[in-house]
Scaffold this motif. Structure first.
Motif, PDB file in Angstrom:
ATOM      1  N   LEU A 290       0.824  -1.206   0.000  1.00  0.00           N
ATOM      2  CA  LEU A 290       0.000   0.000   0.000  1.00  0.00           C
ATOM      3  C   LEU A 290       0.855   1.253   0.000  1.00  0.00           C
ATOM      4  O   LEU A 290       0.541   2.244  -0.668  1.00  0.00           O
ATOM      5  N   MET A 291       1.959   1.230   0.742  1.00  0.00           N
ATOM      6  CA  MET A 291       2.839   2.395   0.792  1.00  0.00           C
ATOM      7  C   MET A 291       3.477   2.636  -0.572  1.00  0.00           C
ATOM      8  O   MET A 291       3.467   3.756  -1.093  1.00  0.00           O
ATOM      9  N   PHE A 292       4.030   1.612  -1.141  1.00  0.00           N
ATOM     10  CA  PHE A 292       4.695   1.750  -2.436  1.00  0.00           C
ATOM     11  C   PHE A 292       3.696   2.111  -3.543  1.00  0.00           C
ATOM     12  O   PHE A 292       3.989   2.920  -4.420  1.00  0.00           O
ATOM     13  N   SER A 293       2.518   1.519  -3.504  1.00  0.00           N
ATOM     14  CA  SER A 293       1.528   1.767  -4.556  1.00  0.00           C
ATOM     15  C   SER A 293       1.027   3.199  -4.518  1.00  0.00           C
ATOM     16  O   SER A 293       0.774   3.811  -5.563  1.00  0.00           O
ATOM     17  N   ALA A 294       0.876   3.757  -3.325  1.00  0.00           N
ATOM     18  CA  ALA A 294       0.338   5.106  -3.198  1.00  0.00           C
ATOM     19  C   ALA A 294       1.350   6.173  -3.588  1.00  0.00           C
ATOM     20  O   ALA A 294       0.995   7.166  -4.234  1.00  0.00           O
ATOM     21  N   GLY A 295       2.626   5.982  -3.216  1.00  0.00           N
ATOM     22  CA  GLY A 295       3.575   7.064  -3.370  1.00  0.00           C
ATOM     23  C   GLY A 295       4.762   6.829  -4.278  1.00  0.00           C
ATOM     24  O   GLY A 295       5.532   7.772  -4.531  1.00  0.00           O
ATOM     25  N   TYR A 296       4.919   5.607  -4.804  1.00  0.00           N
ATOM     26  CA  TYR A 296       6.138   5.301  -5.563  1.00  0.00           C
ATOM     27  C   TYR A 296       5.883   4.606  -6.887  1.00  0.00           C
ATOM     28  O   TYR A 296       6.780   4.532  -7.726  1.00  0.00           O
ATOM     29  N   ALA A 297       4.694   4.090  -7.105  1.00  0.00           N
ATOM     30  CA  ALA A 297       4.383   3.410  -8.363  1.00  0.00           C
ATOM     31  C   ALA A 297       4.336   4.422  -9.501  1.00  0.00           C
ATOM     32  O   ALA A 297       3.859   5.544  -9.346  1.00  0.00           O
ATOM     33  N   ALA A 298       4.826   4.022 -10.658  1.00  0.00           N
ATOM     34  CA  ALA A 298       4.815   4.906 -11.827  1.00  0.00           C
ATOM     35  C   ALA A 298       3.389   5.326 -12.147  1.00  0.00           C
ATOM     36  O   ALA A 298       2.481   4.510 -12.214  1.00  0.00           O
ATOM     37  N   GLY A 299       3.184   6.624 -12.303  1.00  0.00           N
ATOM     38  CA  GLY A 299       1.878   7.131 -12.684  1.00  0.00           C
ATOM     39  C   GLY A 299       0.920   7.366 -11.548  1.00  0.00           C
ATOM     40  O   GLY A 299      -0.170   7.915 -11.757  1.00  0.00           O
ATOM     41  N   ALA A 300       1.266   6.979 -10.317  1.00  0.00           N
ATOM     42  CA  ALA A 300       0.382   7.213  -9.181  1.00  0.00           C
ATOM     43  C   ALA A 300       0.218   8.716  -8.962  1.00  0.00           C
ATOM     44  O   ALA A 300       1.187   9.474  -9.017  1.00  0.00           O
ATOM     45  N   ASP A 301      -1.014   9.156  -8.715  1.00  0.00           N
ATOM     46  CA  ASP A 301      -1.275  10.577  -8.561  1.00  0.00           C
ATOM     47  C   ASP A 301      -0.490  11.185  -7.404  1.00  0.00           C
ATOM     48  O   ASP A 301      -0.166  12.372  -7.430  1.00  0.00           O
ATOM     49  N   TRP A 302      -0.199  10.387  -6.386  1.00  0.00           N
ATOM     50  CA  TRP A 302       0.546  10.888  -5.235  1.00  0.00           C
ATOM     51  C   TRP A 302       2.013  10.469  -5.281  1.00  0.00           C
ATOM     52  O   TRP A 302       2.693  10.508  -4.264  1.00  0.00           O
ATOM     53  N   ASN A 303       2.493  10.075  -6.431  1.00  0.00           N
ATOM     54  CA  ASN A 303       3.921   9.821  -6.622  1.00  0.00           C
ATOM     55  C   ASN A 303       4.596  11.190  -6.674  1.00  0.00           C
ATOM     56  O   ASN A 303       4.748  11.797  -7.729  1.00  0.00           O
ATOM     57  N   ASP A 304       4.978  11.711  -5.493  1.00  0.00           N
ATOM     58  CA  ASP A 304       5.405  13.111  -5.410  1.00  0.00           C
ATOM     59  C   ASP A 304       6.833  13.338  -5.893  1.00  0.00           C
ATOM     60  O   ASP A 304       7.341  14.460  -5.839  1.00  0.00           O
ATOM     61  N   THR A 305       7.506  12.275  -6.361  1.00  0.00           N
ATOM     62  CA  THR A 305       8.825  12.433  -6.991  1.00  0.00           C
ATOM     63  C   THR A 305       8.767  12.197  -8.498  1.00  0.00           C
ATOM     64  O   THR A 305       9.786  12.319  -9.179  1.00  0.00           O
ATOM     65  N   LYS A 306       7.581  11.828  -8.990  1.00  0.00           N
ATOM     66  CA  LYS A 306       7.394  11.522 -10.422  1.00  0.00           C
ATOM     67  C   LYS A 306       8.400  10.466 -10.891  1.00  0.00           C
ATOM     68  O   LYS A 306       8.899  10.494 -12.018  1.00  0.00           O
ATOM     69  N   TRP A 307       8.666   9.524  -9.995  1.00  0.00           N
ATOM     70  CA  TRP A 307       9.684   8.498 -10.207  1.00  0.00           C
ATOM     71  C   TRP A 307       9.114   7.357 -11.027  1.00  0.00           C
ATOM     72  O   TRP A 307       7.954   6.972 -10.866  1.00  0.00           O
ATOM     73  N   ASP A 308       9.932   6.795 -11.890  1.00  0.00           N
ATOM     74  CA  ASP A 308       9.506   5.660 -12.715  1.00  0.00           C
ATOM     75  C   ASP A 308      10.706   4.737 -12.903  1.00  0.00           C
ATOM     76  O   ASP A 308      11.574   4.981 -13.739  1.00  0.00           O
ATOM     77  N   ASN A 309      10.753   3.671 -12.106  1.00  0.00           N
ATOM     78  CA  ASN A 309      11.846   2.718 -12.168  1.00  0.00           C
ATOM     79  C   ASN A 309      11.280   1.372 -12.610  1.00  0.00           C
ATOM     80  O   ASN A 309      10.427   0.792 -11.923  1.00  0.00           O
ATOM     81  N   ALA A 310      11.721   0.876 -13.728  1.00  0.00           N
ATOM     82  CA  ALA A 310      11.132  -0.320 -14.334  1.00  0.00           C
ATOM     83  C   ALA A 310      11.235  -1.534 -13.417  1.00  0.00           C
ATOM     84  O   ALA A 310      10.268  -2.293 -13.268  1.00  0.00           O
ATOM     85  N   ARG A 311      12.403  -1.743 -12.825  1.00  0.00           N
ATOM     86  CA  ARG A 311      12.575  -2.899 -11.954  1.00  0.00           C
ATOM     87  C   ARG A 311      11.674  -2.797 -10.731  1.00  0.00           C
ATOM     88  O   ARG A 311      11.052  -3.778 -10.335  1.00  0.00           O
ATOM     89  N   PHE A 312      11.584  -1.621 -10.151  1.00  0.00           N
ATOM     90  CA  PHE A 312      10.715  -1.422  -8.989  1.00  0.00           C
ATOM     91  C   PHE A 312       9.261  -1.715  -9.345  1.00  0.00           C
ATOM     92  O   PHE A 312       8.559  -2.420  -8.607  1.00  0.00           O
ATOM     93  N   ASN A 313       8.798  -1.201 -10.470  1.00  0.00           N
ATOM     94  CA  ASN A 313       7.411  -1.404 -10.871  1.00  0.00           C
ATOM     95  C   ASN A 313       7.116  -2.875 -11.145  1.00  0.00           C
ATOM     96  O   ASN A 313       6.022  -3.368 -10.846  1.00  0.00           O
ATOM     97  N   GLU A 314       8.094  -3.578 -11.704  1.00  0.00           N
ATOM     98  CA  GLU A 314       7.931  -5.012 -11.945  1.00  0.00           C
ATOM     99  C   GLU A 314       7.795  -5.768 -10.623  1.00  0.00           C
ATOM    100  O   GLU A 314       6.910  -6.623 -10.459  1.00  0.00           O
ATOM    101  N   LEU A 315       8.657  -5.438  -9.669  1.00  0.00           N
ATOM    102  CA  LEU A 315       8.619  -6.101  -8.364  1.00  0.00           C
ATOM    103  C   LEU A 315       7.324  -5.788  -7.618  1.00  0.00           C
ATOM    104  O   LEU A 315       6.797  -6.644  -6.896  1.00  0.00           O
TER     105      LEU A 315
END
Length: 522
Positions: free
Chosen positions: A427-452
């Protein structure tokens, strides 16, 4: 399919996970807990001085973005489940839930006795319309990323809701504790997002966005042993000194986030008590990884080594916290990776990373306000002073408190923020770190992270899951755009008349913001 009797209460989170891994889960969800410090009693008015609140606040649950609205949400409305003090997902509107062995299809049975404040009984259509309000291409809800896993929602009669997921998710029930997902009434397949009719213990008498709200307890509330205050008044008191003075003079009974620099003054008052909670609270300085110079990971790493975390914990948090390590999973959470190398203040290492970025010096602006977190301005100034030794010039830009969360957070490329955390890493990662999440406040997009993230969610082998979440924390720390200098204790102050259960939920501040329903006056 594994069965759990409703008379035994909800199992612990560990027990739930083991059951899910074993193949199929069915849970009865009691509302009971352990013995309380005192017996709750009805009556009295609770007046709360809140740090947050904005004149742009709306009753639309998709827009909730501050504690003022979170408190209203949990006081006036209800969720399908709530996170109990032991970390388990217990029933709120849900009487029970069960999953197929692969955790892809979840069936929730609603309580027969749960009613809205207008007397209508909760039905499956209400749940479905409330959840769908946060879904779809036009939704800007902060909880939207957590719902994208839902393939289908359907009713089985008036009291059963079935969720079919794209892939298995052993943590899925925890999604429905989120403050956005309180349930409204269905009206022709939709909800009225501004409706004030809820299934919670209180009704709204007056609502001035970002100023005050007045609540009155329902005489017909369906949940036994909850909603004790006759009235609750929430007041926006953004200035820390004014907030503390209001408590000391008896104008309010409870305040959040007392000024830690002057908290010793509160401790001298015999009519005031200080309350601390450990939990998942962490303070962040998100960098937009799509904006120069933060689009260079070496610049991000330079800044992560240019901040004196110990100084912030001691001088700003006054010891009410611990150093952070640029990933959001708290040591109290499942799958915490204790083997990560700690990022520490090291100007030489910061210079090394600047050199790798082709820079000898760096000039950036950090946007801050104490609305971001208590002491954010002081922390920003400390950061700027420490960073000078690494050749980094940080221009501390102080922003207005009012409107900070709509005008600065998510808008400025380098700012201060805080996260209350979530009950599970997914829930933490999905809300704030997943690519494209509205609350991804770093606008981060890491392919390996999203796959995991997707793989770990549906993995029922707990050892493999731990490995995946451990790697994700490593990726966040070394590649992510969130500089997380500290985890903090939740600190609040209140009249000695304010009482609470012996065990409370420590995931968020003030009993995970459910204090309106769970606490009482002596």
């Amino acid at each position: 399919m594994l069965k759990t009797s409703t008379t035994l209460g909800a199992p612990t989170r560990r027990g739930f996970m083991a059951g899910a891994a074993a193949g199929g889960v069915a849970l009865g969800l009691g509302l009971g807990g352990r013995a309380q410090a005192a017996t709750p009693k009805k009556g009295g008015t609770l007046r709360v001085g809140y740090t947050q609140g904005s004149t742009s606040d709306s009753m639309d649950p998709a827009t909730y973005a501050n504690d003022f609205m979170f408190a209203i949400s949990y006081g006036v409305f209800s969720t399908l489940v709530e996170v109990a003090p032991d970390g388990s997902a217990k029933g709120d509107l849900a009487e029970s839930y069960e999953a197929t062995p692969d955790a892809r299809v979840w069936t929730f049975r609603l309580r027969d006795d749960a009613t809205f404040s207008d007397g209508k009984t909760i039905k499956a259509a209400d749940v479905i319309s409330s959840i769908r309000h946060h879904m779809g291409p036009d939704s800007k809800s902060g909880v939207k990323p957590l719902l994208e896993q839902i393939k289908d929602i359907r009713a089985d009669g008036e009291k059963v809701v079935i969720f079919e997921l794209e892939d298995g998710n052993a943590d899925f029930p925890y999604v429905f504790n989120d403050y956005h997902l309180t349930i409204r009434q269905d009206v022709d397949g939709k909800i009225d997002p501004e409706s004030r009719i809820g299934t919670g213990g209180y009704v709204i008498d007056d609502f001035e966005p970002g100023v005050r709200v007045e609540l009155t307890r329902r005489d017909d509330y369906w949940k036994e042993g909850r909603a004790h205050f006759d009235k609750v008044v929430l007041l926006k008191v953004g200035d820390p000194a004014a907030r503390m003075n209001a408590l000391m003079t008896g104008e309010v009974d409870l305040i959040d986030r007392p000024d830690l620099k002057t908290i010793h003054l509160l401790k001298r008052n015999r009519n005031v008590k200080i309350h601390t909670q450990n939990g998942t609270l962490h303070y962040t300085m998100p960098m937009h990884t799509t904006t120069a110079p933060f689009d260079d990971v070496n610049v991000r790493m330079a800044l992560k080594h240019a901040i004196d975390r110990e100084a912030i914990v001691q001088k700003v948090l006054k010891g009410y916290g611990t150093v952070g390590n640029d990933q959001p999973i708290a040591s109290s959470m499942p799958y915490y990776n204790a083997d990560l190398e700690q990022h520490s203040y090291d100007p030489d290492k910061a210079k090394h990373y600047l050199s790798k970025a082709g820079l000898s010096t760096l000039d950036v602006s950090l946007h801050t306000a104490d609305a971001a977190f208590n002491g954010a301005v002081d922390a920003s100034v400390l950061f700027a002073e420490a960073a000078k030794s690494a050749g980094i010039n940080i221009n501390v830009t102080r922003e207005p408190n009012d409107g900070y969360w709509s005008n600065v957070w998510l808008q400025k490329p380098f700012a201060c923020a805080y996260w209350g955390g979530r009950p599970t890493p997914d829930l933490m990662f999905s809300a704030g770190y997943a690519a494209g999440a509205d609350w991804n406040d770093t606008k981060w997009d890491n392919a390996r992270f999203n796959e995991l993230l997707l793989t770990a969610r549906s993995e029922l082998d707990q050892e493999l899951r731990a490995e995946m979440y451990g790697e994700m924390q490593q990726i966040c720390a070394t590649d992510g755009g969130a500089l997380i200098p500290a985890f903090g204790q939740y600190v609040s102050a209140m009249s000695t008349k304010v009482q609470m259960p012996e065990e409370i939920s420590e995931m968020w501040d003030l009993d995970s913001v459910r204090f309106i329903e769970r606490w009482w006056m002596a």
